[in-house]
Design an enzyme around this catalytic site. Structure first.
Site, PDB file in Angstrom:
ATOM      1  N   ASN A 140      -6.707   7.580 -18.851  1.00 51.05           N
ATOM      2  CA  ASN A 140      -6.384   7.791 -17.434  1.00 51.05           C
ATOM      3  C   ASN A 140      -4.905   8.051 -17.182  1.00 51.05           C
ATOM      4  OD1 ASN A 140      -9.055   7.479 -16.750  1.00 51.05           O
ATOM      5  ND2 ASN A 140      -8.855   5.364 -16.029  1.00 51.05           N
ATOM      6  N   TYR A 156      -9.403  -9.553  -4.075  1.00 46.18           N
ATOM      7  CA  TYR A 156     -10.109  -9.242  -5.325  1.00 46.18           C
ATOM      8  C   TYR A 156     -10.381 -10.504  -6.152  1.00 46.18           C
ATOM      9  CZ  TYR A 156      -8.492  -4.447  -4.280  1.00 46.18           C
ATOM     10  OH  TYR A 156      -8.202  -3.243  -3.688  1.00 46.18           O
ATOM     11  N   MET A 187       7.754   5.264  -7.437  1.00 44.73           N
ATOM     12  CA  MET A 187       6.399   4.728  -7.556  1.00 44.73           C
ATOM     13  C   MET A 187       5.615   5.593  -8.541  1.00 44.73           C
ATOM     14  SD  MET A 187       3.767   3.832  -4.504  1.00 44.73           S
ATOM     15  CE  MET A 187       2.169   3.059  -4.865  1.00 44.73           C
TER      16      MET A 187
END
Length: 325
Positions: free
Chosen positions: A273, A50, A14
């Site tokens: 990021n 969302y 992950m």
């Protein structure tokens, strides 16, 4: 160069940085996903509530799969079961709807979004006349057993929890034949979650941090709350390392082996990021950031009752944030 992924107990890798999609408007999220994939993101965090999974699916269809930019097996996609779909009969239809919207055959990870259930149906926020939420009595342990069937059917590779307390995690573990692999919670230097992370790691769960930058774009933001991206310690480290404040906050997490899902639709920030694997903090610098912890929680769903803003679910017996951690 530090490792850019963690290994789940399922054997899946992950990625430590993923693209968050909460509050990414339809009309903007497709381009954000395509750009993120083009600069090396291999982890996308979604949720049915969302309201943008259909558009995310369009981006995935164009960029992911045989003969496309990204092979499916290189991408890690998470979605979440919403509170209105906790009844065991509603779980499989909910994941199938998410898979259809995302145009995927399976999810890498499926999380229970919150421990408590709302009234069944297609309105995501069912309300009583006074503005309070209509709950359903389904317990998360029943929902968990229904989620386990999705793994057996190959619809989902791993299961996890979101916004659960340590006690609730242990409660799920007591009935689980498929153990949760991940806990996703709000986490940043003001809410370091050290006890909860230790609790998870001792039980074989990895932790994902949502709102790792402090979520300053929330609708219910309070004018006097502390702003993490303006914290002097963070700004000083940013200057010292020649990095942005956001990169400082993300580096602190990945150095603790905590997965982060910062949300952005701005290409320069999306790129920034993920550029957190080519510098390291000294133990002293980590301690400076650790010392910012004040158990400050930004994400507490609020509603208006009788003209007053109150925490939406704090009176529910399964509300997770009444526990110490």
């Amino acid at each position: 160069m530090t490792a850019s992924s963690v290994l789940l107990h399922t054997g899946q890798k992950m990625p430590l940085i993923g693209l968050g999609t909460w509050k990414s408007e339809p009309g903007q999220v497709k381009a954000a996903i395509k750009y993120a994939l083009s600069v090396g993101y291999r982890h996308i965090d979604c949720a049915s509530v969302y309201g943008n999974e259909t558009e995310i699916g369009e981006a995935l269809k164009e960029s992911v799969g045989a003969g496309k930019a990204v092979p499916r097996e290189e991408l890690f996609v998470t979605s979440k079961l919403w509170n209105t779909k906790h009844h065991p009969e509603d779980v499989e239809p909910a994941v199938r709807k998410t898979l259809a919207d995302l145009q995927l055959e399976y999810l890498d990870l499926y999380l229970m979004h919150w421990p408590y259930a709302f009234e069944r149906g297609d309105n995501p926020f069912p309300k009583n006349a006074d503005g309070t939420v209509k709950y359903d009595s389904t317990h998360y342990k029943e929902t968990w057993k229904a989620l386990e069937a999705l793994v057996a059917k190959g619809l989902v590779k791993a299961l996890g929890l979101s916004n659960f307390s340590s006690r609730q995690i242990d409660d799920v573990l007591s009935v689980a034949s498929v153990r949760p692999a991940v806990l996703q919670v709000e986490c940043h230097p003001y809410l370091a979650q050290n006890e909860l992370i230790a609790h998870c790691q001792a039980r074989g769960l990895e932790v994902t941090a949502y709102s790792p930058l402090g979520s300053s774009d929330r609708a219910w933001r309070h004018p006097d709350e502390p702003v993490l991206l303006e914290e002097p310690v963070v700004l000083a480290l940013a200057e010292k390392h020649g990095r942005s404040p956001a990169q400082i906050l993300l580096r602190w997490q990945v150095q603790r082996k905590v997965i982060c899902i910062p949300k952005s639709i701005t290409p320069s920030r999306i790129l920034q990021n993920i550029q957190v694997f080519d510098f390291t903090f000294s133990p002293e610098e980590m301690k400076q950031l650790d010392a910012l912890n004040k158990n400050w929680r930004y994400i507490v769903p609020m509603i208006t009752v009788d003209g007053k803003r109150v925490p939406r679910d704090a009176g529910h017996p399964l509300y997770p944030f009444n526990d110490p951690y």
